[in-house]
Design an enzyme around this catalytic site. Structure first.
Site, PDB file in Angstrom:
ATOM      1  N   MET A 114       0.851  -1.188   0.000  1.00  0.00           N
ATOM      2  CA  MET A 114       0.000   0.000   0.000  1.00  0.00           C
ATOM      3  C   MET A 114       0.891   1.243   0.000  1.00  0.00           C
ATOM      4  O   MET A 114       1.812   1.272   0.810  1.00  0.00           O
ATOM      5  CB  MET A 114      -0.850  -0.017   1.291  1.00  0.00           C
ATOM      6  CG  MET A 114      -2.156   0.713   1.183  1.00  0.00           C
ATOM      7  SD  MET A 114      -2.000   2.466   1.612  1.00  0.00           S
ATOM      8  CE  MET A 114      -1.192   2.427   3.198  1.00  0.00           C
ATOM      9  N   PRO A 115       0.697   2.186  -0.888  1.00  0.00           N
ATOM     10  CA  PRO A 115      -0.255   2.290  -1.989  1.00  0.00           C
ATOM     11  C   PRO A 115       0.027   1.322  -3.155  1.00  0.00           C
ATOM     12  O   PRO A 115       1.126   0.796  -3.264  1.00  0.00           O
ATOM     13  CB  PRO A 115      -0.074   3.741  -2.463  1.00  0.00           C
ATOM     14  CG  PRO A 115       0.607   4.454  -1.358  1.00  0.00           C
ATOM     15  CD  PRO A 115       1.456   3.419  -0.700  1.00  0.00           C
ATOM     16  N   TYR A 116      -1.019   1.176  -3.961  1.00  0.00           N
ATOM     17  CA  TYR A 116      -0.964   0.349  -5.166  1.00  0.00           C
ATOM     18  C   TYR A 116      -1.092   1.263  -6.378  1.00  0.00           C
ATOM     19  O   TYR A 116      -2.087   1.972  -6.498  1.00  0.00           O
ATOM     20  CB  TYR A 116      -2.092  -0.679  -5.155  1.00  0.00           C
ATOM     21  CG  TYR A 116      -2.018  -1.565  -3.947  1.00  0.00           C
ATOM     22  CD1 TYR A 116      -1.181  -2.671  -3.935  1.00  0.00           C
ATOM     23  CD2 TYR A 116      -2.743  -1.273  -2.792  1.00  0.00           C
ATOM     24  CE1 TYR A 116      -1.062  -3.470  -2.797  1.00  0.00           C
ATOM     25  CE2 TYR A 116      -2.627  -2.065  -1.650  1.00  0.00           C
ATOM     26  CZ  TYR A 116      -1.787  -3.161  -1.663  1.00  0.00           C
ATOM     27  OH  TYR A 116      -1.661  -3.933  -0.542  1.00  0.00           O
TER      28      TYR A 116
END
Lengths: 62, 62, 62, 62, 62, 62
Positions: free
Chosen positions: F1-3
């Protein structure tokens, strides 16, 4: 083109998001050769009850 | 990895969502051999006015 | 409805994919109450040169 | 099948969305030969602070 | 903007795809008021072994 | 995360893609505060016959 989607937990400030799309766009332009004005960035936010790792939602972690 | 996205109508309870991510993660681990702690699940909810079958939104059905 | 997308590295066998969609569908039906025949599963495969963690593609790892 | 996703800025009226899914479904049926009742349309709305062109969010434009 | 994604089984001809993007773009322009030159359409094709309804892949149907 | 998902026309070299995921990851880490090792980048390539602007596919332009 290119089209970039950044999916992340909600909670970042507007200032962080403003910087995020600016820096990501620069990184994509620099490495792909795409003209900056053609690069599109979408931000998608998710909440902790809609995101799970290892079968457990972040909202369920103690 | 793997990354699983479940897109469904809004309205499920937190308990249903909690069970959903747990059972889906188990199913993916069992059948792909991926370690459970590496499996990610995203839930995306949609509303009835943003979902159509056969050209008609669910919110427009009588 | 629901619509499930499973994104994973290429390389699973047809038998694994067959089992994957079957077990995931069962898990979604059991926990959401959706009728099994309405549940849709998409598999999306990615290659190691199109997937990076921590800024490094899997194809670049030594 | 087919599955159509329309991603656009928030702000369209319900009447516009109703017409949108109807006309898009007709266009897909006519050109692909898919039966109309099997065509699914999803609408996804984005806000101006989550959408950037050329590194600048629409919400930051003066 | 808007951005339209059409996900469908592989096998349509180039002529069908050409007509698909043209007609869908017209439908979106007419109903949303977006200028035609700003409408983007992506086609995503899937194979029968990566698409399942009711827990059964299309490639497994007899 | 983030993607992060970067969708672009096929044709970039492996060296460009390697640099792309590295620089984009740095940009996301710097602006969101996410630890670099948790940032995931997916590359999705599209062909010119599956991408249209203004109702016309890139493969149909003269």
């Amino acid at each position: 083109m290119p089209y970039v989607t950044v999916k992340m937990l909600e909670g970042r400030t507007e200032e962080q998001k403003r910087a995020l799309v600016e820096k990501v766009t620069d990184a994509v332009a620099e490495t792909t050769g795409a003209p900056k004005e053609k690069i599109v960035v979408f931000i998608e936010e998710m909440s902790k009850n809609h995101y799970a790792i290892g079968g457990k939602r972040l909202s369920d972690e103690s």
